[in-house]
Design a protein around this motif. Sequence first.
Motif, PDB file in Angstrom:
ATOM      1  N   ALA A 316      29.873  24.381  66.623  1.00 39.76           N
ATOM      2  CA  ALA A 316      30.962  25.265  66.116  1.00 39.76           C
ATOM      3  C   ALA A 316      31.154  24.042  64.789  1.00 39.76           C
ATOM      4  CB  ALA A 316      32.181  24.741  67.363  1.00 39.76           C
ATOM      5  N   ARG A 317      30.723  23.471  64.589  1.00 42.41           N
ATOM      6  CA  ARG A 317      30.717  23.693  62.636  1.00 42.41           C
ATOM      7  C   ARG A 317      29.694  23.422  61.752  1.00 42.41           C
ATOM      8  NH1 ARG A 317      35.303  24.902  64.617  1.00 42.41           N
ATOM      9  NH2 ARG A 317      37.051  23.738  64.433  1.00 42.41           N
ATOM     10  N   ALA A 318      29.105  24.007  62.322  1.00 43.74           N
ATOM     11  CA  ALA A 318      27.303  24.594  61.974  1.00 43.74           C
ATOM     12  C   ALA A 318      26.516  22.905  61.975  1.00 43.74           C
ATOM     13  CB  ALA A 318      27.730  25.232  61.556  1.00 43.74           C
ATOM     14  N   PHE A 329      29.593  25.569  71.341  1.00 41.29           N
ATOM     15  CA  PHE A 329      30.236  26.673  72.265  1.00 41.29           C
ATOM     16  C   PHE A 329      30.541  28.665  72.405  1.00 41.29           C
ATOM     17  CE2 PHE A 329      34.217  23.887  72.075  1.00 41.29           C
ATOM     18  CZ  PHE A 329      33.430  22.726  70.752  1.00 41.29           C
ATOM     19  N   TRP A 330      30.751  28.926  72.939  1.00 42.84           N
ATOM     20  CA  TRP A 330      30.955  30.386  73.265  1.00 42.84           C
ATOM     21  C   TRP A 330      31.122  30.793  72.138  1.00 42.84           C
ATOM     22  CZ3 TRP A 330      35.610  33.665  74.357  1.00 42.84           C
ATOM     23  CH2 TRP A 330      36.297  33.323  73.000  1.00 42.84           C
ATOM     24  N   ASP A 331      31.537  30.319  70.708  1.00 41.06           N
ATOM     25  CA  ASP A 331      31.442  30.842  69.664  1.00 41.06           C
ATOM     26  C   ASP A 331      29.981  31.621  69.317  1.00 41.06           C
ATOM     27  OD1 ASP A 331      33.250  28.533  70.381  1.00 41.06           O
ATOM     28  OD2 ASP A 331      33.442  28.646  68.371  1.00 41.06           O
ATOM     29  N   THR A 332      29.178  30.877  69.544  1.00 39.95           N
ATOM     30  CA  THR A 332      27.452  30.857  69.160  1.00 39.95           C
ATOM     31  C   THR A 332      27.150  32.918  69.749  1.00 39.95           C
ATOM     32  OG1 THR A 332      27.351  28.857  69.511  1.00 39.95           O
ATOM     33  CG2 THR A 332      25.643  30.557  68.752  1.00 39.95           C
ATOM     34  N   ALA A 379      27.419  24.413  80.014  1.00 36.27           N
ATOM     35  CA  ALA A 379      28.694  23.269  79.826  1.00 36.27           C
ATOM     36  C   ALA A 379      29.719  23.510  78.453  1.00 36.27           C
ATOM     37  CB  ALA A 379      28.034  22.364  78.428  1.00 36.27           C
ATOM     38  N   TRP A 380      30.901  23.289  77.977  1.00 38.30           N
ATOM     39  CA  TRP A 380      31.808  23.804  77.593  1.00 38.30           C
ATOM     40  C   TRP A 380      31.438  23.549  76.033  1.00 38.30           C
ATOM     41  CZ3 TRP A 380      34.003  27.789  76.419  1.00 38.30           C
ATOM     42  CH2 TRP A 380      35.480  28.014  75.660  1.00 38.30           C
ATOM     43  N   GLU A 381      30.832  22.665  75.624  1.00 35.55           N
ATOM     44  CA  GLU A 381      30.607  21.797  74.334  1.00 35.55           C
ATOM     45  C   GLU A 381      29.176  21.146  74.881  1.00 35.55           C
ATOM     46  OE1 GLU A 381      33.231  18.788  72.769  1.00 35.55           O
ATOM     47  OE2 GLU A 381      34.731  20.475  73.593  1.00 35.55           O
ATOM     48  N   GLY A 471      41.206  31.218  80.788  1.00 37.86           N
ATOM     49  CA  GLY A 471      40.783  31.566  79.746  1.00 37.86           C
ATOM     50  C   GLY A 471      40.935  31.336  77.669  1.00 37.86           C
ATOM     51  N   PRO A 472      40.373  32.167  77.972  1.00 35.15           N
ATOM     52  CA  PRO A 472      40.481  32.059  75.549  1.00 35.15           C
ATOM     53  C   PRO A 472      41.382  31.216  75.567  1.00 35.15           C
ATOM     54  CG  PRO A 472      38.869  34.554  76.266  1.00 35.15           C
ATOM     55  CD  PRO A 472      39.649  33.696  77.510  1.00 35.15           C
ATOM     56  N   ASP A 473      42.198  31.305  75.663  1.00 31.37           N
ATOM     57  CA  ASP A 473      43.865  31.297  75.429  1.00 31.37           C
ATOM     58  C   ASP A 473      44.495  30.007  76.019  1.00 31.37           C
ATOM     59  OD1 ASP A 473      46.644  30.611  75.137  1.00 31.37           O
ATOM     60  OD2 ASP A 473      46.729  31.624  76.846  1.00 31.37           O
ATOM     61  N   GLU A 474      43.742  28.722  75.400  1.00 33.99           N
ATOM     62  CA  GLU A 474      43.743  27.043  75.641  1.00 33.99           C
ATOM     63  C   GLU A 474      45.219  26.739  76.402  1.00 33.99           C
ATOM     64  OE1 GLU A 474      41.192  25.197  73.303  1.00 33.99           O
ATOM     65  OE2 GLU A 474      38.983  25.893  74.517  1.00 33.99           O
ATOM     66  N   TYR A 475      45.505  27.551  76.244  1.00 33.42           N
ATOM     67  CA  TYR A 475      47.588  26.781  76.301  1.00 33.42           C
ATOM     68  C   TYR A 475      47.949  27.112  77.405  1.00 33.42           C
ATOM     69  CZ  TYR A 475      48.010  26.410  70.700  1.00 33.42           C
ATOM     70  OH  TYR A 475      47.833  25.856  69.779  1.00 33.42           O
ATOM     71  N   ILE A 587      50.407  32.485  72.750  1.00 33.54           N
ATOM     72  CA  ILE A 587      49.351  32.160  73.336  1.00 33.54           C
ATOM     73  C   ILE A 587      48.417  31.770  72.339  1.00 33.54           C
ATOM     74  CG2 ILE A 587      49.087  33.874  75.195  1.00 33.54           C
ATOM     75  CD1 ILE A 587      47.294  35.537  73.383  1.00 33.54           C
ATOM     76  N   LYS A 588      47.136  31.009  72.121  1.00 34.76           N
ATOM     77  CA  LYS A 588      45.917  30.320  70.910  1.00 34.76           C
ATOM     78  C   LYS A 588      45.625  31.350  70.918  1.00 34.76           C
ATOM     79  CE  LYS A 588      43.607  26.466  70.256  1.00 34.76           C
ATOM     80  NZ  LYS A 588      42.293  25.739  70.770  1.00 34.76           N
ATOM     81  N   GLN A 589      44.881  32.242  71.146  1.00 34.71           N
ATOM     82  CA  GLN A 589      44.013  33.221  70.486  1.00 34.71           C
ATOM     83  C   GLN A 589      43.748  34.746  71.489  1.00 34.71           C
ATOM     84  OE1 GLN A 589      41.420  29.668  71.357  1.00 34.71           O
ATOM     85  NE2 GLN A 589      40.257  31.541  71.251  1.00 34.71           N
ATOM     86  N   ALA A 590      43.054  35.080  70.354  1.00 37.62           N
ATOM     87  CA  ALA A 590      42.737  36.443  70.996  1.00 37.62           C
ATOM     88  C   ALA A 590      42.143  36.545  72.705  1.00 37.62           C
ATOM     89  CB  ALA A 590      41.282  37.404  70.569  1.00 37.62           C
ATOM     90  N   GLY A 622      45.966  30.268  66.715  1.00 33.98           N
ATOM     91  CA  GLY A 622      45.674  28.903  66.442  1.00 33.98           C
ATOM     92  C   GLY A 622      43.742  27.942  66.816  1.00 33.98           C
ATOM     93  N   SER A 623      43.240  29.569  66.798  1.00 36.36           N
ATOM     94  CA  SER A 623      41.712  29.296  66.440  1.00 36.36           C
ATOM     95  C   SER A 623      41.170  30.446  65.810  1.00 36.36           C
ATOM     96  CB  SER A 623      41.628  29.572  68.355  1.00 36.36           C
ATOM     97  OG  SER A 623      39.855  29.806  68.193  1.00 36.36           O
ATOM     98  N   SER A 624      40.078  29.883  65.196  1.00 32.55           N
ATOM     99  CA  SER A 624      39.712  30.584  63.759  1.00 32.55           C
ATOM    100  C   SER A 624      38.809  31.922  63.956  1.00 32.55           C
ATOM    101  CB  SER A 624      38.583  29.886  63.333  1.00 32.55           C
ATOM    102  OG  SER A 624      37.182  29.411  63.925  1.00 32.55           O
ATOM    103  N   LEU A 625      38.449  32.229  65.962  1.00 38.28           N
ATOM    104  CA  LEU A 625      38.199  32.888  67.042  1.00 38.28           C
ATOM    105  C   LEU A 625      38.775  33.831  66.365  1.00 38.28           C
ATOM    106  CD1 LEU A 625      35.851  30.457  67.477  1.00 38.28           C
ATOM    107  CD2 LEU A 625      36.199  31.828  69.505  1.00 38.28           C
ATOM    108  N   SER A 626      40.329  34.048  66.735  1.00 37.85           N
ATOM    109  CA  SER A 626      41.511  34.720  66.508  1.00 37.85           C
ATOM    110  C   SER A 626      41.592  35.846  66.271  1.00 37.85           C
ATOM    111  CB  SER A 626      42.770  34.343  67.230  1.00 37.85           C
ATOM    112  OG  SER A 626      43.491  35.087  67.843  1.00 37.85           O
TER     113      SER A 626
HETATM  114  C1  BGC Z   1      38.675  27.281  70.667  1.00 37.45           C
HETATM  115  C2  BGC Z   1      37.706  27.526  71.530  1.00 37.45           C
HETATM  116  C3  BGC Z   1      36.378  27.381  70.115  1.00 37.45           C
HETATM  117  C4  BGC Z   1      36.849  26.596  70.371  1.00 37.45           C
HETATM  118  C5  BGC Z   1      35.249  26.219  69.013  1.00 37.45           C
HETATM  119  C6  BGC Z   1      39.170  26.164  69.672  1.00 37.45           C
HETATM  120  O1  BGC Z   1      39.931  25.402  69.430  1.00 37.45           O
HETATM  121  O2  BGC Z   1      39.934  27.697  71.103  1.00 37.45           O
HETATM  122  O3  BGC Z   1      37.691  29.254  71.938  1.00 37.45           O
HETATM  123  O4  BGC Z   1      35.604  27.267  71.288  1.00 37.45           O
HETATM  124  O5  BGC Z   1      37.756  26.017  69.565  1.00 37.45           O
HETATM  125  O6  BGC Z   1      35.877  26.979  67.752  1.00 37.45           O
END
Ligand code: BGC
Length: 767
Positions: A316-318, A329-332, A379-381, A471-475, A587-590, A622-626
């Motif tokens: 997730a941070r390359a 993460f699922w990011d990939t 794994a989530w991570e 869900g993706p919205d972790e809040y 919500i945190k993100q999409a 709140g996430s760069s994915l949103s």
């Molecule tokens: C986001 C997750 C994401 C993770 C890694 C979190 O802040 O809520 O969806 O997978 O960061 O980028």
Amino acid sequence: MKNLWSISTNEFAGGKESLMRRGNVYQIANGYMGYRGTLDEFGPEESVGSTLAGIFDRVGSAWREPVNAPNAGFTRVSLDGAELSALGRKVRHHEQTLHFANAVFARETVFASRGKTLTLKSSRFLSAATPNLGVVQFSIRCDKAAAVTIRTGIDCNIWDLNGPHLPQLTAEKHGSVLLVQGVTNESAKRVVVAEAVGLDFGTETHETQGHRNLRAIRLHAEAGKTYTFHKYYAVFTDHDAVGTPLPAAAIEAVRQARALGYQACLGKHNAEWARKWERCDVRIEGDDEAQHALRYSILQLLMAAPVQGSANSIPARALSGQVYKGAIFWDTEMYMLPFFLHTYPEKAVELMRYRIKTLDGARRKAATEGPGYRGAFYAWESQETGDDACTYFNVGDPFTGRDLRTHFRDKQVHISGDVAIAMWEYFKLTGDDSLLLEGGAEVILECARFYYSYAYFKRDKGRYEILDVIGPDEYHERVNNNAFTSTVAKETFAIANATVDHLRKNHPKALQALLRKIDIQGELPRFREAENLLYVPAPDPQTGVIEQFDGYFQLGDATVEELKAKMVHPNEYLGAGQGLAVATKIIKQADVVAMLNLLRTRFSTEIKKANWEYYEPRTEHGSSLSASAYAMVAIEFGKLDFAYKYFLKTAKIDLEAKYKVYVGNIFMGGSHPAANGGTWMTAVLGFGGVQADENRVAINPRLCRKWKSLQFQLVYQGDGFKIKITKTSVTINPARTNTRKHTLLVAGSPAKCSPGKPVTVKYRQAK
Ligand code: BGC
């Protein structure tokens, strides 16, 4: 006009924050390793990091993280006895540049000391042709004769967040080659670094200075003369299948590189990069700002892409460091994979092989994580084994310093479906079922098995439900019937069934062998049933809005601003037990919108619009994915200016550093490859309107106002296409080497594309 192929700066303020940021923004990488955008003379205090892909270690009970190699990029210069550093007071001028064309980092610094000036230039690259290799060109020039000492070699002061991971390093010299070897704590993996220089001036002595294995080069520099030398270094670990012992392999690698010489090493590297850009560049006419940020994003993805045959994935941070545990993460699958799938399937295959490689870890997680879970709970991570690096207390509370219970690990079950969907997408877009046969089908069936074990059958309702998830919205944790999660679970059943059908038809023996291997034959009818009977929240018949999860509509109303105004601490976490967002609709993100983007063809424009309009004001992003998910969906219902805003926000996230660095009290700074992927996705799949499935490629362009044209390449089922979209036409240039004729749909009209024969179709952009 802005240079569209580089970033550079001539400011150089020290300070932790700015060093960290530059380290991320100016990083280079080649899939095997990264090297942060720090300067030659820097050490661990300035967070120099040479992060290795796919090799992890843990010290005590701290977080397991990727291993940083000893720093073979180290060089420090002294002028008449005074040490020079860009952080010192002697700097007259500094400029540093990252070249996109070949991922070369270059700097030039002019120092003035006691009436003399010294100009230092260096440039470095991590070879795209030879993944173990790093190369640096270094030169100095003094305006007056001076005594100069250059100390260069391998710095064993390694910057770690939770280290040391290579506690007992040995420093040696073999002939002219410096060598440092270490072994990780946890699994005794060896890391070996060798360094050699190509040098024709000065006198050289070997020095070990504290933890540095160095050569000191002393010279009487003549006025105005430039002294240049080259450094070649190689990193090898136990993950490299080399026939010889690692030290011998590393020494041989640097000797070979030195024998080849700098220009030849650079030439090979450049040739690889030229090939990458040839297939992956996207051109935007009429908008330099977007062009520049998009190209930077593509560069990041290409640099982080795994080495062929490594079965590694992209964290997730390359490779910008150890933040976020270097975890995948699922990011990939959801944000980065589309770029690779559509332009560079050889890399997509590695990302997918990583999930095959870590299937056992996912099985172990299912077996241990909950009551009666079976199959593959990814794994989530995820790190190298696929066991979960995510902890049960994954966020720190800045008020108390205590760790907060979060359920990312045990309840964010959509991850398995994300993997299964990605595996199937790979098959659909490449037409290549070898991956299914080599473990992909097993992954898919095990993911379906997991969801079956997770689902509840509600007798009264006659349906399956997926309960107690995030869900993706972790809040909002531990919710029932989350639309995103239930959708990916249902998709997973459908994909598992389609996989079985495909194998039955095309590879019956392989199917039988697989069913026997994982003893799953008896469960297949359940997957058919679950595909039909799994409940997924539907759009409200009046408003069209899909409730994010059961009870979401009953939560408190608030705006993001109101919520933020209540924050007592700037890094306060808004979710977990009593976070400010928990009792509200913020919500945190999409989440629903991420689902609408994932299944773009399943929902009408009206439904997309209704949900976008409902959820966007309630999303913190709140996430760069949103933002990219919102941009994608906005494009579909014609809100192009808004989409453009979110496209740029995503594209410039690292360049502008507008992201959260702390989650609670946990440092999360680093680069954002999911946003880089989201940027490409918004440009090509969004504004370009590309939509490919197993049957065809459709193009429904919706270029934003500023863009005169958009040009990109696609690889579809093994064949290549160059596409140029203007406001009124789409030109498709099928590669001459294509194996067959394809019919693409341009704004609904079929365009027949024979190999090597360009086709232009006029269209009218949808409103
Ligand atoms: C986001 C997750 C994401 C993770 C890694 C979190 O802040 O809520 O969806 O997978 O960061 O980028």
